[in-house]
Design a protein around this motif. Structure first.
Motif, PDB file in Angstrom:
ATOM      1  N   SER A  82      -0.315  -3.494   3.403  1.00 21.35           N
ATOM      2  CA  SER A  82      -0.107  -2.979   2.046  1.00 21.35           C
ATOM      3  C   SER A  82       1.350  -3.160   1.630  1.00 21.35           C
ATOM      4  CB  SER A  82      -0.537  -1.515   1.943  1.00 21.35           C
ATOM      5  OG  SER A  82       0.080  -0.738   2.928  1.00 21.35           O
ATOM      6  N   PHE A  83       2.280  -3.024   2.578  1.00 19.98           N
ATOM      7  CA  PHE A  83       3.691  -3.241   2.268  1.00 19.98           C
ATOM      8  C   PHE A  83       3.917  -4.701   1.856  1.00 19.98           C
ATOM      9  CE2 PHE A  83       8.166  -3.924   3.803  1.00 19.98           C
ATOM     10  CZ  PHE A  83       8.765  -3.132   2.845  1.00 19.98           C
ATOM     11  N   LEU A 120      -2.470  -1.138   8.453  1.00 23.14           N
ATOM     12  CA  LEU A 120      -2.596  -0.696   7.059  1.00 23.14           C
ATOM     13  C   LEU A 120      -1.237  -0.731   6.371  1.00 23.14           C
ATOM     14  CD1 LEU A 120      -5.016   2.342   7.485  1.00 23.14           C
ATOM     15  CD2 LEU A 120      -5.559   0.110   6.525  1.00 23.14           C
ATOM     16  N   PHE A 121      -0.196  -0.274   7.083  1.00 27.54           N
ATOM     17  CA  PHE A 121       1.131  -0.213   6.482  1.00 27.54           C
ATOM     18  C   PHE A 121       1.681  -1.627   6.250  1.00 27.54           C
ATOM     19  CE2 PHE A 121       5.854   0.564   7.291  1.00 27.54           C
ATOM     20  CZ  PHE A 121       6.110   0.780   5.953  1.00 27.54           C
ATOM     21  N   TYR A 156      -0.462  -1.351  -5.170  1.00 29.98           N
ATOM     22  CA  TYR A 156      -0.454  -1.333  -3.705  1.00 29.98           C
ATOM     23  C   TYR A 156       0.386  -0.193  -3.157  1.00 29.98           C
ATOM     24  CZ  TYR A 156      -2.656  -5.890  -3.904  1.00 29.98           C
ATOM     25  OH  TYR A 156      -3.523  -6.915  -4.140  1.00 29.98           O
ATOM     26  N   VAL A 197       0.260   1.780   0.464  1.00 29.92           N
ATOM     27  CA  VAL A 197       1.438   2.002   1.308  1.00 29.92           C
ATOM     28  C   VAL A 197       1.567   3.485   1.636  1.00 29.92           C
ATOM     29  CG1 VAL A 197       3.955   1.871   1.399  1.00 29.92           C
ATOM     30  CG2 VAL A 197       2.666  -0.007   0.400  1.00 29.92           C
ATOM     31  N   TYR A 237       1.728  -6.725   0.451  1.00 34.99           N
ATOM     32  CA  TYR A 237       1.177  -6.938  -0.888  1.00 34.99           C
ATOM     33  C   TYR A 237       2.102  -6.334  -1.946  1.00 34.99           C
ATOM     34  CZ  TYR A 237      -3.119  -7.859   1.740  1.00 34.99           C
ATOM     35  OH  TYR A 237      -4.041  -8.343   2.608  1.00 34.99           O
ATOM     36  N   TYR A 238       2.636  -5.134  -1.622  1.00 36.77           N
ATOM     37  CA  TYR A 238       3.508  -4.446  -2.567  1.00 36.77           C
ATOM     38  C   TYR A 238       4.748  -5.288  -2.860  1.00 36.77           C
ATOM     39  CZ  TYR A 238       6.635  -0.848  -4.432  1.00 36.77           C
ATOM     40  OH  TYR A 238       7.497  -0.143  -5.223  1.00 36.77           O
ATOM     41  N   ALA A 253      -1.135   4.597   4.112  1.00 38.78           N
ATOM     42  CA  ALA A 253      -0.858   4.108   5.467  1.00 38.78           C
ATOM     43  C   ALA A 253       0.302   4.873   6.083  1.00 38.78           C
ATOM     44  CB  ALA A 253      -0.548   2.613   5.432  1.00 38.78           C
ATOM     45  N   LEU A 264       8.110  -0.849  15.583  1.00 41.77           N
ATOM     46  CA  LEU A 264       7.509   0.395  15.089  1.00 41.77           C
ATOM     47  C   LEU A 264       6.326   0.802  15.970  1.00 41.77           C
ATOM     48  CD1 LEU A 264       7.133   2.607  12.900  1.00 41.77           C
ATOM     49  CD2 LEU A 264       5.695   0.997  11.667  1.00 41.77           C
ATOM     50  N   LEU A 311      -0.697   8.229   7.333  1.00 45.67           N
ATOM     51  CA  LEU A 311      -1.360   8.168   8.651  1.00 45.67           C
ATOM     52  C   LEU A 311      -0.308   8.155   9.753  1.00 45.67           C
ATOM     53  CD1 LEU A 311      -3.682   7.715  10.649  1.00 45.67           C
ATOM     54  CD2 LEU A 311      -3.574   5.300  10.141  1.00 45.67           C
ATOM     55  N   LEU A 366      -3.881   0.699  14.052  1.00 43.51           N
ATOM     56  CA  LEU A 366      -4.501   0.624  12.727  1.00 43.51           C
ATOM     57  C   LEU A 366      -3.529   1.062  11.651  1.00 43.51           C
ATOM     58  CD1 LEU A 366      -8.023   1.969  13.579  1.00 43.51           C
ATOM     59  CD2 LEU A 366      -7.475  -0.311  12.753  1.00 43.51           C
ATOM     60  N   GLY A 367      -2.721   2.077  11.971  1.00 42.32           N
ATOM     61  CA  GLY A 367      -1.720   2.529  11.014  1.00 42.32           C
ATOM     62  C   GLY A 367      -0.732   1.419  10.709  1.00 42.32           C
ATOM     63  N   VAL A 368      -0.295   0.709  11.749  1.00 42.18           N
ATOM     64  CA  VAL A 368       0.647  -0.391  11.534  1.00 42.18           C
ATOM     65  C   VAL A 368      -0.011  -1.481  10.690  1.00 42.18           C
ATOM     66  CG1 VAL A 368       1.925  -2.238  12.666  1.00 42.18           C
ATOM     67  CG2 VAL A 368       2.011   0.062  13.597  1.00 42.18           C
ATOM     68  N   LEU A 404      -3.242  -3.261  17.793  1.00 40.82           N
ATOM     69  CA  LEU A 404      -4.150  -3.491  16.673  1.00 40.82           C
ATOM     70  C   LEU A 404      -3.383  -3.662  15.362  1.00 40.82           C
ATOM     71  CD1 LEU A 404      -7.179  -1.114  17.327  1.00 40.82           C
ATOM     72  CD2 LEU A 404      -6.965  -3.523  17.832  1.00 40.82           C
TER      73      LEU A 404
END
Lengths: 280, 349
Positions: A107-108, A103-104, B323, B327, A110-111, B330, A82, B333, A99-101, A42
């Motif tokens: 967001s990473f 989200l990470f 963001y 990070v 975008y950052y 996430a 990972l 989690l 889901l954690g991957v 996922l």
């Protein structure tokens, strides 16, 4: 009624179907490979987002387009590793890890993008892949402009679908991957290490997902912006089931889904302001 | 090197797990902040100041935590029974739109004391319905609910975006796609004047205590836990698995729908398609950080809200993209998953 027939008979619509299908094909192939080895990935939505960002960033900083795709594949592979570490080595819940991957990775992405590319009125662009006309075939009426004037990654995606179908169904390697998914204990008894198979499948599958994301920024469009993947990764997860875990069926499933997406862009252009992939 | 299951888990370690996970996540995010060329400790200090530095920022943090407590509880009760409800985002939106629709079309003009409970119930029921459908598919045809709940999010959000652009569209909104509003009298009362903080926070915390009571002191709570730990064993011991899962789904979907309802009645009064910045997905993080414990959910929701609200202020003064909050959340989690693993296993050479 006439306009509907006109639209359906236009080569533009069918060309768009292929274009819209390409990231879905690549993502679904990646997800099929992961799931066949026994790992639900996922992380796909985030991996596609990261691939789209990092591939674009490489090209923006002077790399050529193919290097950009390679960078996206490597970026996907890192997040695949990972996910494999969490689910294969540690045996954690595949749903929550995935889901954690996601989200990470998103967001990473975008950052990093916000950090390296300053905010400006018009987003910076690159020169994307140009359509290639296949000599001979592209001159055919209707079929030519629709199916044989696509960009290189689209042809590549179709070739990969056929290749992956062959590898999974007809080669010892494919058999080993499927054994690791169907019955890891039996695989182990046969001298196949299911851990190795799963690691390999998840890493390669995630690389494909990364390339699928990069198609959005390097071919379909020419810049990156947050939320541009727009749930395409989740659509791929649905497509895997729709294609009953077969790469060749994924090809047709992706085309069918892409047809409905293209139609919504054509028939309701006002509602579909973010119709990212041009359809004419 | 291999992993060996621990025979007993030290209680101190279990309680410390979320703290260890959060510290690990902050450490990794700290590296990212340092790579961006900003002072790490100052950045984290600015986040704390941004979240707690003034009366306004405290109320804003608590306002943000309210829906996170409810979606966190929604995920926690479902995951405890191994019902993988990834659809809280869709249930949130369906709950929100049901509240706005009933409020604008049916209950308008009723006394608030009657109207508000009806509207909250409408939201909860809408959320329930959206989760009962995938549960039915799972019980009847063994369809994996992860995929169905996840994809129903898009169905729900697109359905809501259709409604706010057509039948429920507010004609007074200058053409923006937003729903008709619930009348002012039927909004949730504010906790503090001139802020966005509303009594939804108290409702959410009270529900967390209620869920804790139900899970630890009732037959249903025990059955739900058994259904999660070992479904076949539970059936063997006489637990009605299907009925238990239906109740769990009603509770989980209802909480997510209620979160949407409370967000409408407490903050905005109407629905747009950006009502939720991913509350449904963040709820999963909150639930995992809390180790699925209802009271832990309140603290985990607070942490998440602090990160999101604080990062806004930090970003303005240090120029680090906001963001970084996503990070960190996430990463916490992922590190929580790993930390929980190491409370259950130890490494043997």
């Amino acid at each position: 009624m006439n306009t509907i027939v006109d639209i359906l008979a236009s080569a533009g619509l069918w060309g768009a179907v292929l274009r819209i299908a390409t990231p879905l094909i690549l993502g679904t192939l990646g997800a099929v490979l992961c799931e066949r080895s026994g790992v639900l990935n996922l992380g796909i939505e985030g991996i596609m987002t990261f691939g789209a960002m990092v591939g674009w960033l490489a090209v923006f900083n002077g790399a050529d387009l193919w290097t950009g795709l390679l960078v996206a594949a490597l970026g996907g592979a890192v997040f695949g590793a990972l996910h494999a570490l969490l689910t294969v080595t540690l045996g954690l819940s595949q749903h929550v890890s995935g889901l954690g991957v996601t989200l990470f990775a998103s967001s990473f992405a975008y950052y990093v993008f916000r950090l390296l590319v300053p905010v400006s009125g018009s987003p910076p662009t690159i020169e994307p892949f140009q359509p290639i006309s296949i000599p001979g075939l592209s001159d055919l009426p209707f079929i030519g402009p629709a199916f044989f004037t696509q960009t290189a990654p689209t042809y590549m995606a179709i070739a990969l679908a056929i290749l992956l179908a062959y590898i999974l169904a007809k080669t010892p390697l494919g058999l080993a991957v499927r054994m690791a998914g169907e019955n890891p204990h039996a695989a182990e008894a046969q001298g196949v290490n299911p851990m190795v198979m799963r690691y390999g499948a998840v890493i390669v599958g995630s690389a494909l997902m990364g390339v699928g994301g990069a198609f959005l920024t390097l071919s379909a469009f020419n810049s990156f912006f947050p939320t541009m993947v727009q749930g395409r990764g989740w659509i791929c997860i649905a497509l895997v089931v729709f294609a009953s875990w077969r790469p060749e069926r994924a090809l047709f499933g992706a085309l069918l889904f892409a047809f409905s997406m293209a139609s919504s862009c054509v028939f309701r252009p006002r509602l579909m302001a973010p119709c990212l992939i041009r359809y004419s | 090197m291999r992993f060996e299951r621990r025979e007993h888990r030290p209680a101190a370690l279990v309680i410390a797990t979320p703290l260890i996970a959060v510290v690990a996540a902050l450490a990794v995010s700290g590296i990212l902040i340092a790579l961006a060329g900003a002072p790490v400790f100052e950045a984290y200090w600015k986040i704390l100041v941004g979240a707690f530095g003034s009366k306004l920022s405290i109320t804003e943090t608590l306002t943000r935590a309210t829906p996170l407590i409810l979606t966190g509880l929604a995920a926690a009760v479902a995951f405890r029974a191994k019902l993988w409800n990834i659809g809280a985002e869709g249930q949130f939106y369906l709950g929100a739109i049901a509240t706005a629709a009933v409020g604008a079309r049916i209950t308008e003009g009723m006394a608030p004391i009657i109207q508000i409970p009806i509207l909250l119930a409408a939201g909860a029921v809408a959320g329930m319905v959206l989760l009962l459908l995938p549960l039915w598919l799972r019980l009847k045809f063994s369809v994996d609910e992860v995929v169905t709940t996840l994809l129903l999010n898009f169905v729900a959000i697109l359905f809501v975006s259709m409604l706010v652009d057509t039948v429920l569209k507010d004609p007074m909104a200058f053409g923006w796609p937003q729903s008709e509003a619930v009348e002012r009298a039927a909004r949730l009362p504010k906790l503090i004047d001139r802020s966005r903080l509303h009594i939804g926070l108290l409702i959410a915390v009270a529900i967390a205590f209620a869920v804790h009571f139900v899970q630890s002191r009732t037959t249903f709570g025990m059955r739900a836990r058994a259904a999660g730990l070992n479904p076949r064993g539970a059936v063997f011991a006489g637990v009605p698995l299907a009925r238990t899962l239906v109740l769990v789904a009603m509770l989980s979907g209802g909480l997510a729908g209620l979160a949407g309802s409370i967000e409408v009645l407490g903050v905005k009064g109407y629905v747009t398609t950006d009502l939720s910045p991913g509350y449904g997905y963040s709820g999963i993080v909150v639930a995992m950080l809390a180790n699925l414990h209802p009271l832990g959910v309140v603290l985990a929701a607070l942490f998440t809200a602090v990160m999101f609200v604080g990062a806004d202020g930090m970003s303005r003064s240090l120029g680090i993209p906001t963001y970084i909050a996503d990070v960190t959340v996430a990463l916490s989690l992922i590190s929580m998953l790993v930390a929980v693993f190491f409370t259950q296993y130890r490494v043997r050479r």
